[in-house]
Design a protein around this motif. Sequence first.
Motif, PDB file in Angstrom:
ATOM      1  N   ARG A  61       0.838  -1.203   0.000  1.00 29.85           N
ATOM      2  CA  ARG A  61       0.000   0.000   0.000  1.00 29.85           C
ATOM      3  C   ARG A  61       0.872   1.251   0.000  1.00 29.85           C
ATOM      4  N   HIS A  94       5.538  -0.974   5.024  1.00 22.28           N
ATOM      5  CA  HIS A  94       4.774  -2.225   5.123  1.00 22.28           C
ATOM      6  C   HIS A  94       4.714  -2.951   3.780  1.00 22.28           C
ATOM      7  N   ASP A 104       3.375  -3.109  12.965  1.00 19.86           N
ATOM      8  CA  ASP A 104       2.603  -2.236  13.848  1.00 19.86           C
ATOM      9  C   ASP A 104       2.167  -3.070  15.039  1.00 19.86           C
ATOM     10  N   ASP A 124       4.132   8.029  14.867  1.00 15.31           N
ATOM     11  CA  ASP A 124       3.285   6.871  14.574  1.00 15.31           C
ATOM     12  C   ASP A 124       3.797   5.800  15.539  1.00 15.31           C
ATOM     13  N   HIS A 144       4.440   1.916  15.114  1.00 14.24           N
ATOM     14  CA  HIS A 144       5.202   1.521  13.931  1.00 14.24           C
ATOM     15  C   HIS A 144       6.684   1.264  14.229  1.00 14.24           C
TER      16      HIS A 144
HETATM   17 ZN   LIG Z   1       3.269   0.971  10.465  1.00 16.08          ZN
END
Ligand SMILES: [Zn+2]
Length: 233
Positions: A149, A160, A167, A215, A218
């Motif tokens: 993605r 990813h 995550d 984030d 992550h």
């Molecule tokens: Zn992530």
Amino acid sequence: MPAPLALICLAAHYVGTVVETPAGWALRLPDQSEVVWDDGREKSFAEALSTPDLEDTLAQPYQPGPILPVTVPDQDPGRIRSDALLAATYGGSAEAVALQSVLFLGQTVRVHPRAAQALSRVSSKLDGHMDAATAAFVTGPLGGTFMWRPIANTNRRSAHSYGIAIDISVKGSDYWEWQKSADGSVRWRNRVPQAIVAAFEAEGFIWGGRWYHYDTMHFEYRPELLDPACRLP
Ligand SMILES: [Zn+2]
């Protein structure tokens, strides 16, 4: 002039051979294309994110250790990535990315073979050494690993997509876009415990909690950023 030491270090963590070209130092990838070390352009942060040379990907030093709030705008070490280098190393399409099963604290996750042993060592390091509150971040439902993605609202590919990111629990996590204030400024926050961050960083994973655009669930396998030999002078 000899090749930059940081480039030699980078080459050791990825595929590609250091070569000198008419345009300067570069990495020659297995398909014979070349990724330039220094394109000589002055870039804004946004330009470096979208069109980095290899040197740009190392320009912000990654500092492991005690968790500290990030208050400097655009201090995002590791968010600048060379898609060409990552695609050559890990795979350039959803089908091309090889994945391997790893037992992560009792759950099977799928990551790229080049990151598998490191993730397995993170698991061993934490297994049996966490209190219940800490374990809750890594033993319940996870946010996930491989997902082909782009990064939300961009054309850039997420880590990813290469099978090099994990995550942890979404529930205990914070993300800059969830907390952005009306004037667009970002206030850093985090609930992920130091012990988890330290276990990942010791094995070559950077943490999204070190970013201004944070984030905190992550973690991403970027061994070059935790290798002092890859630091720019
Ligand atoms: Zn992530």
